[in-house]
Design a protein around this motif. Structure first.
Motif, PDB file in Angstrom:
ATOM      1  N   HIS A 178       0.839  -1.210   0.000  1.00  0.00           N
ATOM      2  CA  HIS A 178       0.000   0.000   0.000  1.00  0.00           C
ATOM      3  C   HIS A 178       0.870   1.256   0.000  1.00  0.00           C
ATOM      4  N   ARG A 201       2.344   1.709  -3.364  1.00  0.00           N
ATOM      5  CA  ARG A 201       1.371   2.196  -4.358  1.00  0.00           C
ATOM      6  C   ARG A 201       1.043   3.670  -4.128  1.00  0.00           C
ATOM      7  N   LYS A 230      -4.256   5.968  -7.880  1.00  0.00           N
ATOM      8  CA  LYS A 230      -5.370   5.961  -6.917  1.00  0.00           C
ATOM      9  C   LYS A 230      -5.562   7.393  -6.423  1.00  0.00           C
ATOM     10  N   ASN A 238     -16.369   6.958  -9.867  1.00  0.00           N
ATOM     11  CA  ASN A 238     -16.499   5.593  -9.335  1.00  0.00           C
ATOM     12  C   ASN A 238     -17.784   5.460  -8.508  1.00  0.00           C
ATOM     13  N   GLU A 266     -11.788  -3.152 -14.240  1.00  0.00           N
ATOM     14  CA  GLU A 266     -11.804  -3.369 -12.784  1.00  0.00           C
ATOM     15  C   GLU A 266     -13.142  -2.899 -12.265  1.00  0.00           C
ATOM     16  N   GLY A 267     -13.380  -3.067 -10.959  1.00  0.00           N
ATOM     17  CA  GLY A 267     -14.554  -2.472 -10.339  1.00  0.00           C
ATOM     18  C   GLY A 267     -14.226  -1.045  -9.930  1.00  0.00           C
ATOM     19  N   PRO A 268     -15.224  -0.244  -9.535  1.00  0.00           N
ATOM     20  CA  PRO A 268     -14.948   1.126  -9.078  1.00  0.00           C
ATOM     21  C   PRO A 268     -14.070   1.156  -7.837  1.00  0.00           C
ATOM     22  N   THR A 269     -14.119   0.097  -7.021  1.00  0.00           N
ATOM     23  CA  THR A 269     -13.229   0.030  -5.849  1.00  0.00           C
ATOM     24  C   THR A 269     -12.684  -1.391  -5.676  1.00  0.00           C
ATOM     25  N   SER A 270     -12.466  -2.110  -6.780  1.00  0.00           N
ATOM     26  CA  SER A 270     -12.032  -3.510  -6.641  1.00  0.00           C
ATOM     27  C   SER A 270     -11.325  -4.019  -7.896  1.00  0.00           C
ATOM     28  N   THR A 271     -10.649  -5.138  -7.738  1.00  0.00           N
ATOM     29  CA  THR A 271     -10.009  -5.848  -8.839  1.00  0.00           C
ATOM     30  C   THR A 271     -10.882  -7.048  -9.200  1.00  0.00           C
ATOM     31  N   LEU A 329      -5.823  -0.150 -11.492  1.00  0.00           N
ATOM     32  CA  LEU A 329      -4.966  -0.160 -10.310  1.00  0.00           C
ATOM     33  C   LEU A 329      -4.406  -1.563 -10.070  1.00  0.00           C
ATOM     34  N   GLY A 347      -3.925  -4.338  -7.820  1.00  0.00           N
ATOM     35  CA  GLY A 347      -4.596  -4.590  -6.533  1.00  0.00           C
ATOM     36  C   GLY A 347      -3.680  -5.306  -5.542  1.00  0.00           C
ATOM     37  N   THR A 348      -3.601  -4.794  -4.337  1.00  0.00           N
ATOM     38  CA  THR A 348      -2.767  -5.460  -3.319  1.00  0.00           C
ATOM     39  C   THR A 348      -3.450  -6.756  -2.839  1.00  0.00           C
ATOM     40  N   SER A 372     -10.661  -6.507  -2.840  1.00  0.00           N
ATOM     41  CA  SER A 372     -10.105  -5.220  -2.390  1.00  0.00           C
ATOM     42  C   SER A 372      -9.808  -5.365  -0.911  1.00  0.00           C
ATOM     43  N   SER A 373      -9.034  -4.424  -0.408  1.00  0.00           N
ATOM     44  CA  SER A 373      -8.570  -4.522   0.976  1.00  0.00           C
ATOM     45  C   SER A 373      -9.732  -4.708   1.935  1.00  0.00           C
TER      46      SER A 373
HETATM   47  N1  PLP Z   1      -9.259  -0.873  -8.205  1.00  0.00           N
HETATM   48  C1  PLP Z   1      -9.764   0.269  -7.688  1.00  0.00           C
HETATM   49  C2  PLP Z   1     -10.252   1.330  -8.615  1.00  0.00           C
HETATM   50  C3  PLP Z   1      -9.822   0.453  -6.294  1.00  0.00           C
HETATM   51  O1  PLP Z   1     -10.319   1.591  -5.781  1.00  0.00           O
HETATM   52  C4  PLP Z   1      -9.362  -0.583  -5.443  1.00  0.00           C
HETATM   53  C5  PLP Z   1      -9.397  -0.439  -3.991  1.00  0.00           C
HETATM   54  O2  PLP Z   1     -10.065   0.391  -3.431  1.00  0.00           O
HETATM   55  C6  PLP Z   1      -8.868  -1.760  -6.020  1.00  0.00           C
HETATM   56  C7  PLP Z   1      -8.812  -1.869  -7.414  1.00  0.00           C
HETATM   57  C8  PLP Z   1      -8.386  -2.896  -5.156  1.00  0.00           C
HETATM   58  O3  PLP Z   1      -7.175  -2.559  -4.544  1.00  0.00           O
HETATM   59  P1  PLP Z   1      -6.695  -3.203  -3.169  1.00  0.00           P
HETATM   60  O4  PLP Z   1      -6.866  -4.664  -3.283  1.00  0.00           O
HETATM   61  O5  PLP Z   1      -5.271  -2.812  -3.085  1.00  0.00           O
HETATM   62  O6  PLP Z   1      -7.530  -2.606  -2.086  1.00  0.00           O
END
Ligand code: PLP
Length: 281
Positions: free
Chosen positions: A49, A52, A151, A158, A184-189, A208, A210-211, A247-248
């Motif tokens: 994190h 990134r 990010k 999103n 990807e998703g708006p907040t996910s892989t 992004l 994704g971690t 996602s995290s």
């Molecule tokens: N893609 C986007 C646009 C995100 O906002 C996130 C996390 O919020 C991710 C992917 C997944 O990233 P991570 O697994 O590092 O939380």
């Protein structure tokens, strides 16, 4: 419960005002952030994190962030936390005040409770719709000023996509490129499981890295899965053994329905993948 800390490790009242109204993070969404899951006082994937955050900051030509300071602020939040067993820990870094001759960035860490809806989705899974993102998979490399894959704190689009999903009766979104490939998703892989192989699209398509996906792939490989980072189509998602959003904060969440089509029951695979992910903790 909310806990706020600055990079010198000092705590501050999260309900008091600390930012100036002319902060460029607020005025232009000109800044970057990370959200880290802290479980039982231990941040997950802290180093990826922080790396990134530095990578996103470099993409925006921001000064290199003080990563030791962010780690100190994160620890201060964790130490002071008296809420639930998990913390959604945000690290925020903006360009700071408009016209500041020193160009001093704004930086802080804030701990929040994990959203109820996210907790429910971890166990119940989600219904997802695909929405167009409007660019081709080659654009990110050609047009770095678009900041695809950074990010940034500009998440209004999103969030709008998630509201559009709700209007369509779904809970989450998978963005697609102009060639209909999966982003990807708006907040996910996005992760696809098919015949004991896990797939995710490469970050070079403008997404992004994704971690959580990375940690999942590491754990899954140790558990005997093959892993592949390669372009995926929506058709691939419809014809696999399981689709997951990672996602995290949501960890590994199962997609049970895609564009109104019920996907094969992947509950057993989900359990296996969650175990692989948790083994990396
Ligand atoms: N893609 C986007 C646009 C995100 O906002 C996130 C996390 O919020 C991710 C992917 C997944 O990233 P991570 O697994 O590092 O939380």
């Amino acid at each position: 419960m909310r806990v706020l800390a600055f990079l010198d490790g000092s705590l501050a009242d999260p309900e008091a005002a600390h930012l100036r109204v002319d902060d460029l993070g607020l005025l232009r969404g000109d800044g970057v952030f990370e959200t880290i899951l802290v479980a039982v006082k231990k941040p997950r994937e802290m180093r990826p994190h922080l790396d990134r955050l530095a990578r996103s900051a470099a993409m925006l030509d921001l000064p290199a962030p003080d990563l030791d300071g962010f780690a100190r602020a994160a620890q201060a939040v964790v130490d002071a936390w008296q809420g639930g067993p998990e913390i959604a820990l945000k690290l925020v870094y903006t360009r700071g005040v408009d016209g500041d001759p020193e160009g001093k960035p704004t930086a802080f860490a804030m701990g929040l409770e994990v959203d109820e809806k996210v907790l429910r989705a971890r166990t119940e899974g989600v219904s997802v719709v695909t929405l167009e993102r409007g660019f081709g998979p080659e654009l990110a490399e050609r047009a770095p000023w678009l900041l695809l894959g950074a990010k940034t704190v500009s998440y209004a689009m999103n969030m709008a996509a998630l509201r559009e999903a709700a209007r369509r009766g779904a809970q989450d979104v998978i963005f697609t490129a102009t060639d209909d490939s999966v982003l990807e998703g708006p907040t996910s892989t996005v992760v696809l499981a098919k015949e004991r192989t896990l797939y995710t699209p490469p970050s070079t398509v403008g997404i992004l890295p994704g971690t959580t996906q990375y940690a999942l792939f590491r754990g899954a490989e140790k558990a005997g899965w093959s892993v592949k980072v390669e372009p995926l189509s929506v058709d691939d998602l419809l014809h696999g053994d399981g689709v997951f959003l990672t996602s995290s904060v949501r960890k590994v969440t199962r997609v049970h329905t895609l564009n109104g089509t019920e996907l094969p029951d992947s509950s057993a695979l989900h359990e296996e993948l969650v175990a692989a992910y948790e083994s990396e903790y």
